[in-house]
Design a protein around this motif. Structure first.
Motif, PDB file in Angstrom:
ATOM      1  N   ARG A  21       0.838  -1.212   0.000  1.00  0.00           N
ATOM      2  CA  ARG A  21       0.000   0.000   0.000  1.00  0.00           C
ATOM      3  C   ARG A  21       0.866   1.253   0.000  1.00  0.00           C
ATOM      4  N   TRP A  22       1.948   1.256   0.768  1.00  0.00           N
ATOM      5  CA  TRP A  22       2.838   2.418   0.831  1.00  0.00           C
ATOM      6  C   TRP A  22       3.451   2.692  -0.539  1.00  0.00           C
ATOM      7  N   THR A  24       2.294   1.740  -3.422  1.00  0.00           N
ATOM      8  CA  THR A  24       1.221   2.133  -4.340  1.00  0.00           C
ATOM      9  C   THR A  24       0.930   3.623  -4.191  1.00  0.00           C
ATOM     10  N   ARG A  25       0.868   4.090  -2.953  1.00  0.00           N
ATOM     11  CA  ARG A  25       0.652   5.528  -2.720  1.00  0.00           C
ATOM     12  C   ARG A  25       1.802   6.338  -3.299  1.00  0.00           C
ATOM     13  N   PHE A  37      -7.101   5.646  -2.866  1.00  0.00           N
ATOM     14  CA  PHE A  37      -6.574   4.949  -1.692  1.00  0.00           C
ATOM     15  C   PHE A  37      -6.175   3.528  -2.036  1.00  0.00           C
ATOM     16  N   PHE A  90      -4.009  10.859  -2.032  1.00  0.00           N
ATOM     17  CA  PHE A  90      -3.984   9.398  -2.148  1.00  0.00           C
ATOM     18  C   PHE A  90      -3.629   8.830  -0.773  1.00  0.00           C
ATOM     19  N   ALA A  91      -4.514   8.033  -0.213  1.00  0.00           N
ATOM     20  CA  ALA A  91      -4.393   7.586   1.176  1.00  0.00           C
ATOM     21  C   ALA A  91      -4.096   6.094   1.282  1.00  0.00           C
ATOM     22  N   ILE A  92      -3.541   5.730   2.418  1.00  0.00           N
ATOM     23  CA  ILE A  92      -3.400   4.324   2.803  1.00  0.00           C
ATOM     24  C   ILE A  92      -4.471   4.071   3.850  1.00  0.00           C
TER      25      ILE A  92
END
Length: 93
Positions: A21-22, A24-25, A37, A90-92
């Motif tokens: 996820r990190w 990807t952000r 997100f 853009f969030a995690i």
């Protein structure tokens, strides 16, 4: 003129607990102009939602299906839709 779209992608494989996820952000921020997100799902997948111009969303999808991601991606299922808004940056999650 570029068309704004919404990409929803479900990423399968070894994608939790590896910083997926990190990264990807970070990739979404690198591409620029994307909001959305990345979210861990209970079944081990990661859901990625991105809104912005089609080229940027396609770039993020290309990255999600590449060998440059952390962990191991076994497959990605995506759907395309019209933007809904509601995301700031853009969030995690």
């Amino acid at each position: 003129m570029s068309e704004d779209v919404r990409l929803v992608a479900w990423v399968r494989g070894q994608v939790q607990g590896v910083g997926f996820r990190w990264f990807t952000r970070a990739k979404a921020l690198e591409i620029g102009g994307l909001s959305g997100f990345a979210l861990n799902l209970a079944d081990g997948r990661v859901q990625v939602v991105a809104e912005g111009d089609r080229g940027g969303c396609e770039g993020l999808l290309d990255w999600l299906t590449s060998d440059d991601t952390p962990g191991r991606v076994d497959g990605v299922t995506e759907i395309w839709d019209t933007p809904r808004g509601g995301c700031d940056g853009f969030a995690i999650r």
